[in-house]
Scaffold this active site. Structure first.
Site, PDB file in Angstrom:
ATOM      1  CG  HIS A 103      -2.592  15.733  22.903  1.00  0.00           C
ATOM      2  ND1 HIS A 103      -3.661  14.857  22.929  1.00  0.00           N
ATOM      3  CD2 HIS A 103      -1.695  15.194  22.037  1.00  0.00           C
ATOM      4  CE1 HIS A 103      -3.413  13.840  22.134  1.00  0.00           C
ATOM      5  NE2 HIS A 103      -2.225  14.021  21.567  1.00  0.00           N
ATOM      6  NE  ARG A 137      11.020  19.751  29.574  1.00  0.00           N
ATOM      7  CZ  ARG A 137      11.025  20.841  28.795  1.00  0.00           C
ATOM      8  NH1 ARG A 137      10.681  20.747  27.526  1.00  0.00           N
ATOM      9  NH2 ARG A 137      11.376  22.017  29.278  1.00  0.00           N
ATOM     10  CG  ASP A 138       5.402  13.251  23.785  1.00  0.00           C
ATOM     11  OD1 ASP A 138       4.352  13.504  23.171  1.00  0.00           O
ATOM     12  OD2 ASP A 138       5.854  12.090  23.921  1.00  0.00           O
ATOM     13  CD  GLU A 173       0.128   7.232  19.893  1.00  0.00           C
ATOM     14  OE1 GLU A 173       0.525   7.230  21.072  1.00  0.00           O
ATOM     15  OE2 GLU A 173       0.881   7.205  18.909  1.00  0.00           O
ATOM     16  CB  VAL A 174      -3.783  10.646  24.516  1.00  0.00           C
ATOM     17  CG1 VAL A 174      -4.411  10.976  25.876  1.00  0.00           C
ATOM     18  CG2 VAL A 174      -2.531   9.792  24.699  1.00  0.00           C
ATOM     19  CG  HIS A 210       2.149  16.545  19.525  1.00  0.00           C
ATOM     20  ND1 HIS A 210       2.815  15.461  20.045  1.00  0.00           N
ATOM     21  CD2 HIS A 210       0.883  16.114  19.265  1.00  0.00           C
ATOM     22  CE1 HIS A 210       1.991  14.420  20.102  1.00  0.00           C
ATOM     23  NE2 HIS A 210       0.820  14.792  19.622  1.00  0.00           N
ATOM     24  CG  ASN A 239      -1.726  13.842  15.606  1.00  0.00           C
ATOM     25  OD1 ASN A 239      -1.506  14.313  14.493  1.00  0.00           O
ATOM     26  ND2 ASN A 239      -0.748  13.430  16.408  1.00  0.00           N
TER      27      ASN A 239
HETATM   28  P1  AMP Z   1      -1.166  11.651  19.846  1.00  0.00           P
HETATM   29  O1  AMP Z   1      -0.753  10.556  18.934  1.00  0.00           O
HETATM   30  O2  AMP Z   1      -1.266  12.984  19.142  1.00  0.00           O
HETATM   31  O3  AMP Z   1      -2.433  11.315  20.615  1.00  0.00           O
HETATM   32  O4  AMP Z   1       0.018  11.859  20.878  1.00  0.00           O
HETATM   33  C1  AMP Z   1       0.024  11.321  22.163  1.00  0.00           C
HETATM   34  C2  AMP Z   1       1.364  11.664  22.754  1.00  0.00           C
HETATM   35  O5  AMP Z   1       1.291  11.478  24.154  1.00  0.00           O
HETATM   36  C3  AMP Z   1       2.524  10.818  22.250  1.00  0.00           C
HETATM   37  O6  AMP Z   1       3.499  11.682  21.652  1.00  0.00           O
HETATM   38  C4  AMP Z   1       3.049  10.139  23.505  1.00  0.00           C
HETATM   39  O7  AMP Z   1       4.454  10.007  23.515  1.00  0.00           O
HETATM   40  C5  AMP Z   1       2.550  11.063  24.585  1.00  0.00           C
HETATM   41  N1  AMP Z   1       2.375  10.457  25.912  1.00  0.00           N
HETATM   42  C6  AMP Z   1       1.723   9.305  26.200  1.00  0.00           C
HETATM   43  N2  AMP Z   1       1.722   9.095  27.526  1.00  0.00           N
HETATM   44  C7  AMP Z   1       2.379  10.139  28.088  1.00  0.00           C
HETATM   45  C8  AMP Z   1       2.718  10.503  29.418  1.00  0.00           C
HETATM   46  N3  AMP Z   1       2.374   9.733  30.464  1.00  0.00           N
HETATM   47  N4  AMP Z   1       3.412  11.646  29.627  1.00  0.00           N
HETATM   48  C9  AMP Z   1       3.767  12.419  28.572  1.00  0.00           C
HETATM   49  N5  AMP Z   1       3.469  12.146  27.297  1.00  0.00           N
HETATM   50  C10 AMP Z   1       2.792  11.015  27.049  1.00  0.00           C
END
Ligand code: AMP
Length: 122
Positions: free
Chosen positions: A105, A33-34, A100-101, A107, A92
């Site tokens: 991944h 879960r996000d 961001e990460v 969503h 993304n």
């Molecule tokens: P993105 O902008 O596509 O890279 O999305 C990164 C997503 O990771 C965001 O929706 C964050 O809320 C989610 N996220 C960041 N850290 C965590 C975590 N520790 N556990 C679950 N989701 C996370």
């Protein structure tokens, strides 16, 4: 080739260094879960391998990893009960994609009408 940073937060989740709320785990994929859900269903599906983003995975992962990941996304939709009303899958990538990460991944978002796909700026 974009280098994979093994200190990213999803790599830490995969190593068990930080917790997650797991929805599904398969041989090559993890769904959880996000932490900041944007919809009633907001699940992230990641491959266990070190892939930066979607095109990296699509071009460099094994067939087995790709099949496992794709089926994991389908299974998450089934588990979350979003098949009939529908859902959105978003991946993304890099800076223009506002990723961001830096670990691939997708969503899986559902449980409400998701609205327009993107905001038109011009
Ligand atoms: P993105 O902008 O596509 O890279 O999305 C990164 C997503 O990771 C965001 O929706 C964050 O809320 C989610 N996220 C960041 N850290 C965590 C975590 N520790 N556990 C679950 N989701 C996370």
């Amino acid at each position: 080739m974009r280098a994979y940073d093994d200190q990213n937060i999803f790599a830490k989740i995969l190593r068990g260094e930080i917790p997650n709320t797991t929805v599904l785990e398969t041989e090559h994929s993890l769904a959880f879960r996000d932490i900041a859900p944007a919809a009633p269903t907001h699940v992230l599906v990641i491959p266990k391998g070190p892939y930066v983003c979607f095109d990296d995975f699509a071009l460099n992962a094994t067939d087995e990893e790709i099949v496992d990941f794709t089926r994991a996304v389908g299974k998450v939709c089934e588990l979350e009960g979003v098949q009939d009303n529908g859902f959105r899958v978003i991946a993304n990538a890099m800076s223009d994609g506002v990723q961001e990460v830096p670990h691939l991944h997708v969503h899986v978002l559902g449980g409400r009408n998701m609205g327009p796909m993107v905001v038109r700026t011009g």
